[in-house]
Design a protein around this motif. Structure first.
Motif, PDB file in Angstrom:
ATOM      1  N   TRP A   6       1.181  -8.575   1.787  1.00 25.15           N
ATOM      2  CA  TRP A   6       2.201  -8.281   2.813  1.00 25.15           C
ATOM      3  C   TRP A   6       1.881  -6.965   3.509  1.00 25.15           C
ATOM      4  O   TRP A   6       1.926  -6.872   4.732  1.00 25.15           O
ATOM      5  N   MET A   7       1.560  -5.917   2.754  1.00 27.94           N
ATOM      6  CA  MET A   7       1.333  -4.605   3.351  1.00 27.94           C
ATOM      7  C   MET A   7       0.095  -4.627   4.243  1.00 27.94           C
ATOM      8  O   MET A   7       0.085  -4.032   5.326  1.00 27.94           O
ATOM      9  N   THR A   8      -0.962  -5.329   3.788  1.00 29.30           N
ATOM     10  CA  THR A   8      -2.168  -5.421   4.615  1.00 29.30           C
ATOM     11  C   THR A   8      -1.885  -6.170   5.914  1.00 29.30           C
ATOM     12  O   THR A   8      -2.280  -5.744   7.005  1.00 29.30           O
ATOM     13  N   MET A   9      -1.155  -7.284   5.803  1.00 24.52           N
ATOM     14  CA  MET A   9      -0.832  -8.072   6.991  1.00 24.52           C
ATOM     15  C   MET A   9      -0.020  -7.256   7.987  1.00 24.52           C
ATOM     16  O   MET A   9      -0.296  -7.254   9.192  1.00 24.52           O
ATOM     17  N   MET A  10       1.001  -6.545   7.492  1.00 23.98           N
ATOM     18  CA  MET A  10       1.846  -5.777   8.384  1.00 23.98           C
ATOM     19  C   MET A  10       1.076  -4.601   8.978  1.00 23.98           C
ATOM     20  O   MET A  10       1.306  -4.211  10.130  1.00 23.98           O
ATOM     21  N   TYR A  11       0.145  -4.018   8.203  1.00 26.17           N
ATOM     22  CA  TYR A  11      -0.650  -2.915   8.744  1.00 26.17           C
ATOM     23  C   TYR A  11      -1.478  -3.395   9.927  1.00 26.17           C
ATOM     24  O   TYR A  11      -1.487  -2.784  10.996  1.00 26.17           O
ATOM     25  N   TRP A  12      -2.162  -4.528   9.747  1.00 31.76           N
ATOM     26  CA  TRP A  12      -3.018  -5.024  10.829  1.00 31.76           C
ATOM     27  C   TRP A  12      -2.188  -5.533  12.000  1.00 31.76           C
ATOM     28  O   TRP A  12      -2.587  -5.402  13.156  1.00 31.76           O
ATOM     29  N   ARG A  13      -0.988  -6.079  11.704  1.00 31.57           N
ATOM     30  CA  ARG A  13      -0.108  -6.484  12.808  1.00 31.57           C
ATOM     31  C   ARG A  13       0.289  -5.267  13.622  1.00 31.57           C
ATOM     32  O   ARG A  13       0.313  -5.298  14.854  1.00 31.57           O
ATOM     33  N   ASN A  14       0.579  -4.182  12.946  1.00 33.51           N
ATOM     34  CA  ASN A  14       0.962  -2.952  13.634  1.00 33.51           C
ATOM     35  C   ASN A  14      -0.207  -2.405  14.449  1.00 33.51           C
ATOM     36  O   ASN A  14      -0.055  -1.973  15.589  1.00 33.51           O
ATOM     37  N   CYS A  15      -1.385  -2.439  13.822  1.00 32.97           N
ATOM     38  CA  CYS A  15      -2.572  -1.948  14.535  1.00 32.97           C
ATOM     39  C   CYS A  15      -2.849  -2.791  15.780  1.00 32.97           C
ATOM     40  O   CYS A  15      -3.144  -2.262  16.851  1.00 32.97           O
ATOM     41  N   ALA A  16      -2.778  -4.123  15.606  1.00 32.82           N
ATOM     42  CA  ALA A  16      -3.050  -4.999  16.742  1.00 32.82           C
ATOM     43  C   ALA A  16      -2.061  -4.765  17.859  1.00 32.82           C
ATOM     44  O   ALA A  16      -2.414  -4.754  19.039  1.00 32.82           O
ATOM     45  N   GLY A  17      -0.789  -4.556  17.475  1.00 32.82           N
ATOM     46  CA  GLY A  17       0.227  -4.288  18.486  1.00 32.82           C
ATOM     47  C   GLY A  17      -0.075  -3.010  19.246  1.00 32.82           C
ATOM     48  O   GLY A  17       0.077  -2.938  20.467  1.00 32.82           O
ATOM     49  N   LYS A 171       6.283   0.847   5.135  1.00 34.90           N
ATOM     50  CA  LYS A 171       5.112   1.747   5.156  1.00 34.90           C
ATOM     51  C   LYS A 171       4.057   1.315   6.172  1.00 34.90           C
ATOM     52  O   LYS A 171       3.523   2.158   6.919  1.00 34.90           O
ATOM     53  N   PRO A 172       3.685   0.019   6.267  1.00 32.43           N
ATOM     54  CA  PRO A 172       2.691  -0.374   7.278  1.00 32.43           C
ATOM     55  C   PRO A 172       3.151  -0.127   8.705  1.00 32.43           C
ATOM     56  O   PRO A 172       2.326  -0.128   9.625  1.00 32.43           O
ATOM     57  N   LEU A 173       4.449   0.086   8.884  1.00 32.62           N
ATOM     58  CA  LEU A 173       4.992   0.355  10.212  1.00 32.62           C
ATOM     59  C   LEU A 173       5.145   1.850  10.458  1.00 32.62           C
ATOM     60  O   LEU A 173       5.760   2.267  11.437  1.00 32.62           O
ATOM     61  N   ALA A 244       7.630  16.741  10.606  1.00 28.80           N
ATOM     62  CA  ALA A 244       6.306  16.106  10.615  1.00 28.80           C
ATOM     63  C   ALA A 244       6.198  15.000  11.668  1.00 28.80           C
ATOM     64  O   ALA A 244       5.095  14.500  11.923  1.00 28.80           O
ATOM     65  N   GLY A 245       7.314  14.609  12.260  1.00 31.66           N
ATOM     66  CA  GLY A 245       7.290  13.552  13.273  1.00 31.66           C
ATOM     67  C   GLY A 245       7.193  12.155  12.706  1.00 31.66           C
ATOM     68  O   GLY A 245       6.753  11.233  13.405  1.00 31.66           O
ATOM     69  N   ASN A 246       7.605  11.990  11.432  1.00 30.47           N
ATOM     70  CA  ASN A 246       7.512  10.684  10.792  1.00 30.47           C
ATOM     71  C   ASN A 246       8.843   9.928  10.874  1.00 30.47           C
ATOM     72  O   ASN A 246       9.893  10.501  10.574  1.00 30.47           O
ATOM     73  N   PRO A 247       8.809   8.657  11.237  1.00 33.02           N
ATOM     74  CA  PRO A 247      10.029   7.864  11.034  1.00 33.02           C
ATOM     75  C   PRO A 247      10.259   7.705   9.532  1.00 33.02           C
ATOM     76  O   PRO A 247       9.303   7.603   8.759  1.00 33.02           O
ATOM     77  N   ASP A 393      13.111  -5.352  11.174  1.00 37.69           N
ATOM     78  CA  ASP A 393      13.354  -5.639  12.587  1.00 37.69           C
ATOM     79  C   ASP A 393      13.545  -4.342  13.366  1.00 37.69           C
ATOM     80  O   ASP A 393      12.925  -4.136  14.432  1.00 37.69           O
ATOM     81  N   TRP A 394      14.387  -3.454  12.879  1.00 36.41           N
ATOM     82  CA  TRP A 394      14.605  -2.166  13.540  1.00 36.41           C
ATOM     83  C   TRP A 394      13.296  -1.389  13.672  1.00 36.41           C
ATOM     84  O   TRP A 394      13.062  -0.707  14.672  1.00 36.41           O
ATOM     85  N   ALA A 395      12.449  -1.489  12.656  1.00 34.37           N
ATOM     86  CA  ALA A 395      11.215  -0.707  12.627  1.00 34.37           C
ATOM     87  C   ALA A 395      10.132  -1.265  13.546  1.00 34.37           C
ATOM     88  O   ALA A 395       9.074  -0.642  13.703  1.00 34.37           O
ATOM     89  N   GLY A 396      10.372  -2.411  14.153  1.00 36.48           N
ATOM     90  CA  GLY A 396       9.385  -2.994  15.048  1.00 36.48           C
ATOM     91  C   GLY A 396       8.528  -4.054  14.402  1.00 36.48           C
ATOM     92  O   GLY A 396       7.585  -4.559  15.021  1.00 36.48           O
ATOM     93  N   GLY A 397       8.821  -4.416  13.146  1.00 35.57           N
ATOM     94  CA  GLY A 397       8.080  -5.463  12.465  1.00 35.57           C
ATOM     95  C   GLY A 397       8.693  -6.832  12.710  1.00 35.57           C
ATOM     96  O   GLY A 397       9.662  -6.981  13.456  1.00 35.57           O
ATOM     97  N   ASP A 398       8.131  -7.817  12.061  1.00 34.13           N
ATOM     98  CA  ASP A 398       8.590  -9.191  12.218  1.00 34.13           C
ATOM     99  C   ASP A 398       9.279  -9.619  10.923  1.00 34.13           C
ATOM    100  O   ASP A 398       8.610  -9.919   9.925  1.00 34.13           O
ATOM    101  N   PRO A 399      10.614  -9.679  10.895  1.00 33.29           N
ATOM    102  CA  PRO A 399      11.295 -10.062   9.656  1.00 33.29           C
ATOM    103  C   PRO A 399      10.970 -11.470   9.212  1.00 33.29           C
ATOM    104  O   PRO A 399      11.069 -11.782   8.019  1.00 33.29           O
ATOM    105  N   LYS A 400      10.553 -12.331  10.146  1.00 31.05           N
ATOM    106  CA  LYS A 400      10.216 -13.704   9.769  1.00 31.05           C
ATOM    107  C   LYS A 400       8.908 -13.777   8.993  1.00 31.05           C
ATOM    108  O   LYS A 400       8.600 -14.814   8.387  1.00 31.05           O
ATOM    109  N   ALA A 401       8.126 -12.701   9.014  1.00 36.66           N
ATOM    110  CA  ALA A 401       6.892 -12.674   8.241  1.00 36.66           C
ATOM    111  C   ALA A 401       7.140 -12.379   6.768  1.00 36.66           C
ATOM    112  O   ALA A 401       6.251 -12.542   5.940  1.00 36.66           O
TER     113      ALA A 401
END
Length: 541
Positions: A6-17, A171-173, A244-247, A393-401
Motif C-alpha cells: 500500500w505505501m509503495t503504491m501510494m508513494y508512486w501515485r503521489n510521485c506520478a501526480g 506518509k506516502p502523501l 518544517a513545512g510538513n503537513p 481523501d483530504w490528503a489528496g490520496g484515493d480512498p478507493k485504493a
C-alpha cells in the motif's frame, strides 16, 4: 493488501501526480532518487505554498463521553441531547465553526473503537472486539463464565500486521504523524507509523491519583488526567511541523473523561456550588465535604471544563500558527456512555458502554475545516471506521485504493454533497461477542432501522425504528418479520465474509450458575425483550 505494498503504491501515485502536475521528468527522477536512496527531495522554487499544501488533520479523541455529554445539542430538537450544566465554550465554538453529526457511531468499548479508527475496518473484520486482561480471555471464558449459556469469543490483542493505519496511509502523501495520550491497543505506536508518541499506554497514566489512597481531590493537583501535559506535547508537535513545512496528522487521545475523576480544585469548587450538584449531594446523603471522588459530579463537570480549556489551547495555537484555514479538527468520543448525572433530563438512549444499544455506540462528533460550512449539521449515519478513508481523501490520496476496509470517505458530504440512497442505507456493523456486564450480542444499523441479535436468545428477533424510537423501547420485529430477516441475513453473510468470531451454544450450560453470577440482573434488564421494555429510572425523568 500488505502495508508495504500500500505505501509503495501510494508513494508512486503521489510521485506520478506531481510529475503530471509539473509537466517534467525532473520531478519524476527526484521521486525515483528519493525512493531508492531514502533521501528527502530538496526544496524547490515551485514547492507549494502554505495555502495549497495538503491540509493538517487534528483528531481530538475523548474517552467515555456520552452523545449527550457536551453542552452542544447533538439534535437541536432534543433538549436532552446535551449537558446544560457543563460549561465548554471551546466545544461550542467548534460547533459554531464546523459541523455537528447527529448520528455518529463508535464501538461499545474504547480499544475496539481505537482499532476501527486506525484501520478503517469494522470490529467483526479486524477481530479486535474487546480489551480484556491482556490475553487471558480464554481463562475467563473457561473459569469466570463457566456454565453460562454461550461460549463467548476471544479477541485479537493488537492491530493486525497487514492492516494499513492512518499514518501509514498518509506518509506516502507527505504527512508526519503523532499520537499523544492514551493508545490502549497494545503494541508500539511507532510500528504503526507514528514518529512521536507516548508508547503503549492504557488508562493507568491518566489516573494520576490512586483511588484507594485518596478518595478526595487534593488541593495541589495541577495536571488532572494529564490533559495539560498531553496538550503541551501536542502543541509542540504542531509547532515543529509547521516550522518544517510538513503537513501533519496529530491524534490527541485524552484520558478524560474516563473514570478516575480528576480536575483542578478551583474548577471543582465552582461546580460544587451549583444548585443541581447541591441537589445531587442531598439526594445521596452527602455534602461537598464528604462526597468521594467517584461519586462527585462536581469533579466530573470540572474535568469537562478543564478539558475544554485544553481543546481551546489547541484551537488557539492553530490560529496563532497561521494554519487555521488549512487544518481540519475532529472532536469525537471513543464509545458511548451513560452519564447518570443529567439534572432534570431523561436519558435519550438505552443502556451504556459495553452494549451495542444506542447508549453504548452513539457518540458526540464535531468537525471543522476547509470547505465545511460553519454551524452546519449532518443527520445521516457515520461511523468511526470512516475516518481513515476520509483522511486519505483530504490528503489528496484515493480512498478507493484502500483495500479490505469498511469505511467510506465523508469528505464530500462534509463539503455539502447530499447523501444518496446507497450511503443513507449502508450497513454499519457492531460486534461485542463477549460477557462482561453484557451478554454476547451484535447489531446492524441501516438508515433508520436497527437490528440487534443476542446469542443467548436467538429466538427473540429484535428490530427498531430509530426515527421514532431513539430509546429502543419498542421492538417491532414481530410486525416486520421480512425486514428483520433481510437485515439478519445481511449481517450473517457479512460476518462469514470477513471471518468474524461468533459465540457458540454452551453444551455445559448450568442455569443456576448463570443466575447467581455477578451482573446477572443487569444482563436481564438490558438483554433482549419482546414488545415494549420497561424504562429505567433515569429514562422516565
Amino acid at each position: 493488501m500488505r502495508k508495504d505494498r500500500w505505501m509503495t503504491m501510494m508513494y508512486w501515485r503521489n510521485c506520478a501526480g506531481r510529475w503530471i502536475d509539473c509537466g517534467g521528468l525532473t520531478r519524476l527522477f527526484a521521486c525515483v532518487f528519493s525512493a531508492c536512496f531514502a533521501v528527502a527531495p530538496m526544496a524547490r522554487a515551485d514547492e507549494p505554498s502554505a495555502s495549497n499544501r495538503p491540509p493538517n488533520i487534528v483528531m481530538l479523541l475523548i474517552d467515555d463521553w456520552a452523545w449527550n455529554g457536551t453542552p452542544v445539542a447533538m439534535d437541536e430538537a432534543m433538549e436532552n441531547s446535551r449537558m446544560p450544566v457543563l460549561q465548554m465554550p471551546n466545544v461550542e465554538r467548534l460547533a459554531r465553526e464546523g459541523m455537528r453529526f447527529r448520528n455518529a457511531y463508535a464501538s461499545p468499548q474504547c480499544s475496539p473503537s481505537r482499532v476501527c479508527l486506525q484501520t478503517g475496518q469494522s470490529s467483526p473484520r479486524n477481530g479486535f472486539t474487546v480489551y480484556m486482561n491482556d490475553g487471558r480471555q480464554q481463562y475467563y471464558n473457561e473459569k469466570q463464565f463457566k456454565g453460562f449459556p454461550v461460549v463467548s469469543c476471544v479477541s485479537d490483542m493488537t492491530i493486525d500486521d497487514d492492516a494499513v493505519t492512518i499514518p501509514e496511509a498518509l506518509k506516502p502523501l507527505g504527512y508526519v504523524s503523532a499520537h499523544i495520550g492514551k493508545w490502549h491497543m497494545r503494541g508500539d505506536p511507532g510500528n504503526e507509523g507514528y514518529v512521536l508518541h507516548d508508547g503503549d499506554t492504557n488508562n493507568t497514566p491518566g489516573n494520576t491519583l490512586p483511588a484507594e489512597a485518596n478518595q478526595r481531590l487534593p488541593s495541589d493537583l495541577t495536571d488532572p488526567k494529564r490533559m495539560f501535559s498531553v496538550t503541551a506535547k501536542a502543541i509542540g508537535f504542531m509547532e515543529d511541523q509547521t516550522k518544517a513545512g510538513n503537513p501533519f496528522y496529530l491524534q490527541i487521545s485524552h484520558y478524560a473523561m474516563h473514570e478516575g475523576r480528576e480536575c483542578l480544585p478551583a474548577t471543582r469548587k465552582k461546580y460544587a456550588r451549583h444548585p443541581a450538584v447541591q441537589a445531587y449531594y442531598e439526594k445521596i446523603g452527602k455534602t461537598s465535604e464528604t462526597v468521594k471522588r467517584k461519586q462527585d459530579p462536581a469533579i466530573w463537570l470540572g474535568m469537562g471544563e478543564d478539558l475544554d480549556g485544553r481543546i481551546g489551547a489547541v484551537l488557539d495555537r492553530i490560529k496563532e500558527l497561521g494554519i487555521e484555514d488549512n487544518t481540519y479538527v475532529i472532536m469525537v468520543s471513543d464509545n458511548g456512555y451513560r452519564h447518570r448525572f443529567l439534572p432534570g433530563l431523561p436519558q435519550p438512549h438505552h443502556a451504556a458502554k459495553w452494549w451495542v444499544w444506542q447508549g453504548g455506540i452513539r457518540v458526540p462528533m464535531i468537525v471543522k475545516g476547509p470547505r465545511i460550512k460553519p454551524g452546519s449539521a449532518f443527520h445521516k449515519n457515520v461511523v468511526n471506521y470512516d475516518f481513515l478513508p476520509t483522511f486519505v481523501d483530504w490528503a489528496g490520496g484515493d480512498p478507493k485504493a484502500l483495500k479490505d476496509i469498511d469505511g467510506v470517505s465523508l469528505a464530500d458530504y462534509m463539503a455539502g454533497k447530499k447523501p444518496d440512497n446507497a450511503f443513507r442505507n449502508r450497513m454499519l456493523y457492531f460486534h461485542y461477542p463477549h460477557y462482561r456486564t453484557t451478554m454476547p450480542h451484535s447489531a446492524v444499523v441501516s438508515g433508520e432501522r436497527k437490528l440487534l441479535h443476542f446469542y443467548e436468545r436467538p429466538e427473540i428477533p429484535m428490530l427498531f425504528d430509530l426515527s421514532k424510537d431513539m430509546g429502543e423501547v419498542h421492538n417491532i420485529a414481530d410486525k416486520h418479520p421480512i425486514e428483520h430477516k433481510n437485515l439478519y441475513d445481511e449481517m450473517i453473510s457479512y460476518f462469514e465474509k470477513v471471518g468474524a468470531r461468533i459465540p457458540k451454544r454452551n453444551p455445559d450450560y448450568e442455569p443456576d450458575i448463570y443466575k447467581n453470577a455477578k451482573e446477572y440482573e443487569t444482563r436481564m434488564t438490558w438483554g433482549p425483550f419482546k414488545g415494549q421494555r420497561a424504562l429505567d429510572e433515569d429514562e422516565d425523568g
